[in-house]
Scaffold this active site. Sequence first.
Site, short mmCIF file in Angstrom:
data_model
loop_
_atom_site.label_atom_id
_atom_site.label_comp_id
_atom_site.label_asym_id
_atom_site.label_seq_id
_atom_site.Cartn_x
_atom_site.Cartn_y
_atom_site.Cartn_z
N ILE A 153 0.87 -1.18 0.00
CA ILE A 153 0.00 0.00 0.00
C ILE A 153 0.90 1.23 0.00
O ILE A 153 1.60 1.48 0.98
CB ILE A 153 -0.93 0.01 1.24
CG1 ILE A 153 -1.77 -1.27 1.29
CG2 ILE A 153 -1.82 1.26 1.22
CD1 ILE A 153 -2.54 -1.46 2.59
N GLU A 154 0.89 1.95 -1.12
CA GLU A 154 1.77 3.12 -1.23
C GLU A 154 1.05 4.40 -0.82
O GLU A 154 -0.16 4.41 -0.61
CB GLU A 154 2.30 3.22 -2.67
CG GLU A 154 3.19 2.04 -3.02
CD GLU A 154 3.81 2.12 -4.40
OE1 GLU A 154 3.34 2.92 -5.24
OE2 GLU A 154 4.78 1.38 -4.63
N CYS B 198 5.09 -2.26 2.80
CA CYS B 198 5.29 -3.49 2.05
C CYS B 198 4.17 -4.50 2.34
O CYS B 198 3.61 -4.52 3.44
CB CYS B 198 6.60 -4.15 2.44
SG CYS B 198 8.07 -3.19 2.17
N GLU C 73 4.47 -7.62 2.96
CA GLU C 73 4.83 -8.55 4.04
C GLU C 73 4.45 -7.99 5.40
O GLU C 73 3.97 -8.70 6.27
CB GLU C 73 6.34 -8.84 4.02
CG GLU C 73 6.83 -9.51 2.76
CD GLU C 73 7.33 -8.52 1.72
OE1 GLU C 73 6.68 -7.47 1.50
OE2 GLU C 73 8.37 -8.80 1.11
ZN LIG Z 1 9.50 -4.87 2.95
#
Ligand SMILES: [Zn+2]
Length: 126
Positions: free
Chosen positions: A43-44, A53, A55
């Site tokens: 999710i930017e 990120c 993860e």
């Molecule tokens: Zn990362």
Amino acid sequence: MDNRQFIEMAKKECKISYSPYSKIKVGAALVSENGEIFEGCNIENASYGLSMCAERVVLFKAVSEGQKKFTKIAVASSSQAVPPCGACRQALSEFSPEMEVVWEENGKIISKKLNELLPHSFGLKK
Ligand SMILES: [Zn+2]
């Protein structure tokens, strides 16, 4: 579920990624000790620094739902191979340094222990 199927789950998550800046869609699937599977995507943010990120999205999702031990994480991307970045390795290591990390590289499945990818991590003495 074998690693190929597990990576396919992570690939599906790429489709819902919010990544208008890098245009790199990343998905992750995480298995908790009790066999529950969590999924997440990157999710930017326009500020760049607030981006997250896949993860860590999936890790925080699982921890916030009461899980603290994990056996495996799969990561997939819309572009190149994406083993977890250093920050994600440390975040995952907090909970399960022995977990398996799987991703695909040039059509081949790579499987490593997290503590191989991040030796000498910070952590609670257990
Ligand atoms: Zn990362």
